[in-house]
Design a protein around this motif. Structure first.
Motif, PDB file in Angstrom:
ATOM      1  N   ARG A 142     -57.518  10.378 -51.339  1.00  0.00           N
ATOM      2  CA  ARG A 142     -57.507   8.944 -51.000  1.00  0.00           C
ATOM      3  C   ARG A 142     -56.081   8.454 -50.770  1.00  0.00           C
ATOM      4  O   ARG A 142     -55.823   7.684 -49.839  1.00  0.00           O
ATOM      5  CB  ARG A 142     -58.187   8.132 -52.103  1.00  0.00           C
ATOM      6  N   GLN A 143     -55.139   8.908 -51.589  1.00  0.00           N
ATOM      7  CA  GLN A 143     -53.747   8.494 -51.421  1.00  0.00           C
ATOM      8  C   GLN A 143     -53.182   9.006 -50.090  1.00  0.00           C
ATOM      9  O   GLN A 143     -52.499   8.267 -49.372  1.00  0.00           O
ATOM     10  CB  GLN A 143     -52.893   8.994 -52.584  1.00  0.00           C
ATOM     11  N   ALA A 163     -54.744   7.090 -47.195  1.00  0.00           N
ATOM     12  CA  ALA A 163     -54.161   5.752 -47.069  1.00  0.00           C
ATOM     13  C   ALA A 163     -52.797   5.825 -46.378  1.00  0.00           C
ATOM     14  O   ALA A 163     -52.495   5.000 -45.504  1.00  0.00           O
ATOM     15  CB  ALA A 163     -54.032   5.096 -48.442  1.00  0.00           C
ATOM     16  N   LEU A 164     -51.973   6.807 -46.746  1.00  0.00           N
ATOM     17  CA  LEU A 164     -50.673   6.983 -46.079  1.00  0.00           C
ATOM     18  C   LEU A 164     -50.863   7.327 -44.606  1.00  0.00           C
ATOM     19  O   LEU A 164     -50.144   6.812 -43.744  1.00  0.00           O
ATOM     20  CB  LEU A 164     -49.874   8.099 -46.747  1.00  0.00           C
ATOM     21  N   SER A 165     -51.824   8.181 -44.337  1.00  0.00           N
ATOM     22  CA  SER A 165     -52.118   8.580 -42.967  1.00  0.00           C
ATOM     23  C   SER A 165     -52.497   7.368 -42.117  1.00  0.00           C
ATOM     24  O   SER A 165     -51.979   7.180 -41.012  1.00  0.00           O
ATOM     25  CB  SER A 165     -53.263   9.603 -42.980  1.00  0.00           C
ATOM     26  N   ASP A 166     -53.385   6.525 -42.646  1.00  0.00           N
ATOM     27  CA  ASP A 166     -53.799   5.319 -41.927  1.00  0.00           C
ATOM     28  C   ASP A 166     -52.656   4.331 -41.763  1.00  0.00           C
ATOM     29  O   ASP A 166     -52.451   3.772 -40.690  1.00  0.00           O
ATOM     30  CB  ASP A 166     -54.958   4.635 -42.651  1.00  0.00           C
ATOM     31  N   LYS A 167     -51.911   4.128 -42.840  1.00  0.00           N
ATOM     32  CA  LYS A 167     -50.812   3.150 -42.825  1.00  0.00           C
ATOM     33  C   LYS A 167     -49.759   3.496 -41.770  1.00  0.00           C
ATOM     34  O   LYS A 167     -49.231   2.622 -41.097  1.00  0.00           O
ATOM     35  CB  LYS A 167     -50.168   3.083 -44.208  1.00  0.00           C
ATOM     36  N   HIS A 168     -49.452   4.791 -41.628  1.00  0.00           N
ATOM     37  CA  HIS A 168     -48.375   5.207 -40.732  1.00  0.00           C
ATOM     38  C   HIS A 168     -48.877   5.836 -39.428  1.00  0.00           C
ATOM     39  O   HIS A 168     -48.074   6.333 -38.627  1.00  0.00           O
ATOM     40  CB  HIS A 168     -47.445   6.183 -41.459  1.00  0.00           C
ATOM     41  N   CYS A 169     -50.210   5.807 -39.231  1.00  0.00           N
ATOM     42  CA  CYS A 169     -50.810   6.344 -38.002  1.00  0.00           C
ATOM     43  C   CYS A 169     -50.377   7.784 -37.720  1.00  0.00           C
ATOM     44  O   CYS A 169     -49.949   8.134 -36.610  1.00  0.00           O
ATOM     45  CB  CYS A 169     -50.489   5.452 -36.802  1.00  0.00           C
TER      46      CYS A 169
END
Length: 81
Positions: free
Chosen positions: A33-34, A37-43
């Motif tokens: 999950r962490q 979330a980083l993947s989504d946040k920074h595309c």
């Protein structure tokens, strides 16, 4: 490039060194999950995050001996210090 059947071991090694290698790891739900979330946040992809983590780890420890700075936690998992 020479025909594959005519390659000796050293020729084959020089060709195969240039290929990419796949590494498979297992992570728990919280870690996933962490990372997601980083993947989504920074595309960026999860694979990109994994490569960056490995690159940073190798750079940080490139001048050290082969013994990695890892200890076992109380859960039996290795952790960095």
């Amino acid at each position: 490039m020479p025909h594959i059947a005519a390659l000796c071991y050293t020729d084959w090694w020089e060709i195969s060194v240039a290929t990419k290698h796949r590494v498979i790891i297992s992570i728990d739900d919280r870690e996933f999950r962490q990372l997601a979330a980083l993947s989504d946040k920074h595309c960026v992809s999860l694979a990109w995050l994994g490569r960056q983590a490995i690159i940073e780890f190798l750079e940080r420890h490139e001048d050290e001996e082969l013994q990695l700075p890892l200890t076992l936690s109380s859960k039996g998992r290795r952790t960095g210090q």
